[in-house]
Design a protein around this motif. Sequence first.
Motif, PDB file in Angstrom:
ATOM      1  N   GLU A  37       0.416  -1.148  -0.149  1.00  0.00           N
ATOM      2  CA  GLU A  37       0.224   0.254  -0.300  1.00  0.00           C
ATOM      3  C   GLU A  37       1.004   1.377   0.026  1.00  0.00           C
ATOM      4  O   GLU A  37       2.069   1.260   0.268  1.00  0.00           O
ATOM      5  CB  GLU A  37      -0.486   0.282   0.968  1.00  0.00           C
ATOM      6  CG  GLU A  37      -2.196  -0.926   1.528  1.00  0.00           C
ATOM      7  CD  GLU A  37      -2.258  -1.055   3.366  1.00  0.00           C
ATOM      8  OE1 GLU A  37      -3.561  -1.499   3.337  1.00  0.00           O
ATOM      9  OE2 GLU A  37      -2.525   0.081   3.355  1.00  0.00           O
ATOM     10  N   HIS A  39       0.354   5.025   1.312  1.00  0.00           N
ATOM     11  CA  HIS A  39       0.042   5.933   2.342  1.00  0.00           C
ATOM     12  C   HIS A  39       0.275   7.734   1.902  1.00  0.00           C
ATOM     13  O   HIS A  39       0.943   7.453   1.571  1.00  0.00           O
ATOM     14  CB  HIS A  39       0.027   5.918   4.051  1.00  0.00           C
ATOM     15  CG  HIS A  39       0.257   4.355   4.240  1.00  0.00           C
ATOM     16  ND1 HIS A  39      -0.671   3.876   6.039  1.00  0.00           N
ATOM     17  CD2 HIS A  39      -0.331   3.007   3.686  1.00  0.00           C
ATOM     18  CE1 HIS A  39      -1.031   2.532   5.569  1.00  0.00           C
ATOM     19  NE2 HIS A  39      -1.143   1.608   3.940  1.00  0.00           N
ATOM     20  N   ARG A  52     -11.010  14.678   2.984  1.00  0.00           N
ATOM     21  CA  ARG A  52      -9.989  13.224   3.713  1.00  0.00           C
ATOM     22  C   ARG A  52     -10.426  12.174   4.326  1.00  0.00           C
ATOM     23  O   ARG A  52     -10.728  12.988   5.657  1.00  0.00           O
ATOM     24  CB  ARG A  52      -8.587  13.578   3.077  1.00  0.00           C
ATOM     25  CG  ARG A  52      -8.244  13.769   1.454  1.00  0.00           C
ATOM     26  CD  ARG A  52      -8.483  13.437   0.626  1.00  0.00           C
ATOM     27  NE  ARG A  52      -8.138  14.284  -0.737  1.00  0.00           N
ATOM     28  CZ  ARG A  52      -8.869  14.937  -0.888  1.00  0.00           C
ATOM     29  NH1 ARG A  52     -10.181  15.237  -0.663  1.00  0.00           N
ATOM     30  NH2 ARG A  52      -8.830  16.024  -2.641  1.00  0.00           N
ATOM     31  N   THR A  53     -10.471  10.536   3.448  1.00  0.00           N
ATOM     32  CA  THR A  53     -10.779   9.957   4.759  1.00  0.00           C
ATOM     33  C   THR A  53      -9.627   8.889   4.361  1.00  0.00           C
ATOM     34  O   THR A  53      -8.765   9.493   3.754  1.00  0.00           O
ATOM     35  CB  THR A  53     -11.964   8.877   4.967  1.00  0.00           C
ATOM     36  OG1 THR A  53     -11.768   8.785   3.043  1.00  0.00           O
ATOM     37  CG2 THR A  53     -13.011  10.504   5.024  1.00  0.00           C
ATOM     38  N   ARG A  54      -9.041   8.123   5.837  1.00  0.00           N
ATOM     39  CA  ARG A  54      -8.445   7.437   5.352  1.00  0.00           C
ATOM     40  C   ARG A  54      -8.767   5.934   4.331  1.00  0.00           C
ATOM     41  O   ARG A  54      -7.606   6.529   3.407  1.00  0.00           O
ATOM     42  CB  ARG A  54      -8.916   6.138   6.554  1.00  0.00           C
ATOM     43  CG  ARG A  54      -7.663   4.158   6.678  1.00  0.00           C
ATOM     44  CD  ARG A  54      -8.217   3.738   7.414  1.00  0.00           C
ATOM     45  NE  ARG A  54      -8.151   4.082   8.914  1.00  0.00           N
ATOM     46  CZ  ARG A  54      -5.964   3.649   9.180  1.00  0.00           C
ATOM     47  NH1 ARG A  54      -5.746   2.982   8.355  1.00  0.00           N
ATOM     48  NH2 ARG A  54      -5.941   4.557  10.636  1.00  0.00           N
ATOM     49  N   GLU A  55      -9.541   6.082   3.839  1.00  0.00           N
ATOM     50  CA  GLU A  55     -10.195   5.426   2.025  1.00  0.00           C
ATOM     51  C   GLU A  55      -9.118   6.572   1.067  1.00  0.00           C
ATOM     52  O   GLU A  55      -8.935   5.637   0.394  1.00  0.00           O
ATOM     53  CB  GLU A  55     -11.196   5.289   1.999  1.00  0.00           C
ATOM     54  CG  GLU A  55     -11.659   4.234   2.712  1.00  0.00           C
ATOM     55  CD  GLU A  55     -12.144   4.410   4.160  1.00  0.00           C
ATOM     56  OE1 GLU A  55     -12.178   3.164   5.218  1.00  0.00           O
ATOM     57  OE2 GLU A  55     -11.938   5.285   4.474  1.00  0.00           O
ATOM     58  N   ASP A  56      -9.430   7.628   1.120  1.00  0.00           N
ATOM     59  CA  ASP A  56      -9.285   7.958   0.544  1.00  0.00           C
ATOM     60  C   ASP A  56      -7.663   8.015   0.150  1.00  0.00           C
ATOM     61  O   ASP A  56      -6.608   8.656  -1.047  1.00  0.00           O
ATOM     62  CB  ASP A  56      -9.175   9.606   0.170  1.00  0.00           C
ATOM     63  CG  ASP A  56     -10.725  10.256   0.386  1.00  0.00           C
ATOM     64  OD1 ASP A  56     -11.740   9.013  -0.064  1.00  0.00           O
ATOM     65  OD2 ASP A  56     -11.319  10.613   1.191  1.00  0.00           O
ATOM     66  N   ILE A  58      -5.367   5.484   1.285  1.00  0.00           N
ATOM     67  CA  ILE A  58      -4.402   4.824   1.253  1.00  0.00           C
ATOM     68  C   ILE A  58      -4.407   4.157  -0.079  1.00  0.00           C
ATOM     69  O   ILE A  58      -5.525   3.115  -0.862  1.00  0.00           O
ATOM     70  CB  ILE A  58      -4.731   3.913   1.755  1.00  0.00           C
ATOM     71  CG1 ILE A  58      -4.562   4.441   3.834  1.00  0.00           C
ATOM     72  CG2 ILE A  58      -4.205   2.309   2.218  1.00  0.00           C
ATOM     73  CD1 ILE A  58      -5.121   3.129   4.317  1.00  0.00           C
ATOM     74  N   GLU A 128      -6.308  10.568  12.647  1.00  0.00           N
ATOM     75  CA  GLU A 128      -7.826  10.443  12.542  1.00  0.00           C
ATOM     76  C   GLU A 128      -7.579  10.806  14.304  1.00  0.00           C
ATOM     77  O   GLU A 128      -9.084  11.991  14.820  1.00  0.00           O
ATOM     78  CB  GLU A 128      -7.813   8.911  12.628  1.00  0.00           C
ATOM     79  CG  GLU A 128      -7.765   8.769  11.084  1.00  0.00           C
ATOM     80  CD  GLU A 128      -8.719   7.234  10.232  1.00  0.00           C
ATOM     81  OE1 GLU A 128      -8.888   6.872   9.611  1.00  0.00           O
ATOM     82  OE2 GLU A 128      -7.739   6.812  11.566  1.00  0.00           O
ATOM     83  N   ARG A 375      -3.169   4.030  -8.983  1.00  0.00           N
ATOM     84  CA  ARG A 375      -3.993   3.191  -8.695  1.00  0.00           C
ATOM     85  C   ARG A 375      -3.897   2.345  -9.693  1.00  0.00           C
ATOM     86  O   ARG A 375      -4.036   2.110 -10.860  1.00  0.00           O
ATOM     87  CB  ARG A 375      -5.281   4.216  -9.073  1.00  0.00           C
ATOM     88  CG  ARG A 375      -5.301   4.926  -7.940  1.00  0.00           C
ATOM     89  CD  ARG A 375      -6.323   6.080  -7.456  1.00  0.00           C
ATOM     90  NE  ARG A 375      -7.032   7.059  -6.386  1.00  0.00           N
ATOM     91  CZ  ARG A 375      -6.622   6.611  -5.041  1.00  0.00           C
ATOM     92  NH1 ARG A 375      -6.597   5.561  -4.393  1.00  0.00           N
ATOM     93  NH2 ARG A 375      -6.888   7.648  -5.155  1.00  0.00           N
TER      94      ARG A 375
END
Length: 375
Positions: A37, A39, A52-56, A58, A128, A375
Amino acid sequence: MNKITIIGAGFAALSAVRQVRKQDKNAEITLIAPLAELHYLPGIIWIPNGLRTREDLIVPLANFFGRMNVKFHQGNVTGLRDGGRIVETDNGEVGNDGLIIASGGRFIKKLPGIEHAITPCEGISAAEKIRDRLKEMQSGTIAIGFAGNPNEPSAMRGGPMFEFLFGIDTLLRQQGRRDKFHLVFFSPAPQPGNRLGPKAMSGLLSEMGKRGIETHLGHKMKSFTAEKVTTEGGEFNADLILFMPGMTGNLWFDNTTLPRSAGGLLKADQHCKVDGWDKVYVAGDSGSFPGPDWMPKQAHMADLQAAAAAKNLLGELNGGATDATFKVELVCIVDSVNKGMLVSRTEKRSVVLPASRVFHWAKRGFEWWYLRQYR
């Protein structure tokens, strides 16, 4: 066929993969990292405000590894043998004809009570935690600061702390509760941010003045508690502490005879070659490189070093040129959630453009463009 091993899965490591594959379609590339991954840590500044969130942030690398024909070896590096030809991990050994070390840096956690401070660039979880603490707080003092590695001027990461500082100020204003909070910026450096250039530094300090942010500068750090920051120039209360200490080398370096700088990083020349080692190169935060003391530890610099390291390693393996170097260049947008200030510095000039909404959107656009390739 050249067998090349790359340690790491951050900016430098992935740029090295792209450069090797661009020049050598047949090389056998093995990448070693704990997770497949990327980050994208520049984006964590937008986690506290929900942009932004974690999913955005990673990016799973399976697709990228497939396209680049990379073997992924999951594990943590524990040491090297045979002059770098064998990499030891907690999941077996990996042999190579050439090695690029891009395993990042490690924050120096020696200050008493440092466990009471959140170190944002340790990752997404840290950001977070900041988001959740800000939601819980009704009022109080938020202290935000950074320090360097006294033995390695370049081994620091101050830029994101200015972004968290201005971003939190903006967020509290947007929520209509800035008047209930006291913001303090602290650093043992009397002129924090001077690595960005004198113009940028005065711009940042004047922005703090405009926003009513107090400063506590030029005093050596002593300790933290859950409610206090203590320096040689006094102490002040703090309900939430964000602190970025200086950086040093990875722990696994200690199990090797790799040459180290005074600050604990790997000593390299202007071609990114590890001093005295055959076909072993370093890029990014792991390395100590010749150049000005303001040379940044940032993704852009890591990318430039990785490209030079890959070119020179291939040159060494194939009997070609090994004279590629990297440009020393600092480019960043200091973001404050709805605006950004562009700072650019090279050995010849320094440019600072005033805060604008355009730069905020440019930073978001760059993130999309940069991550698309993985991606």
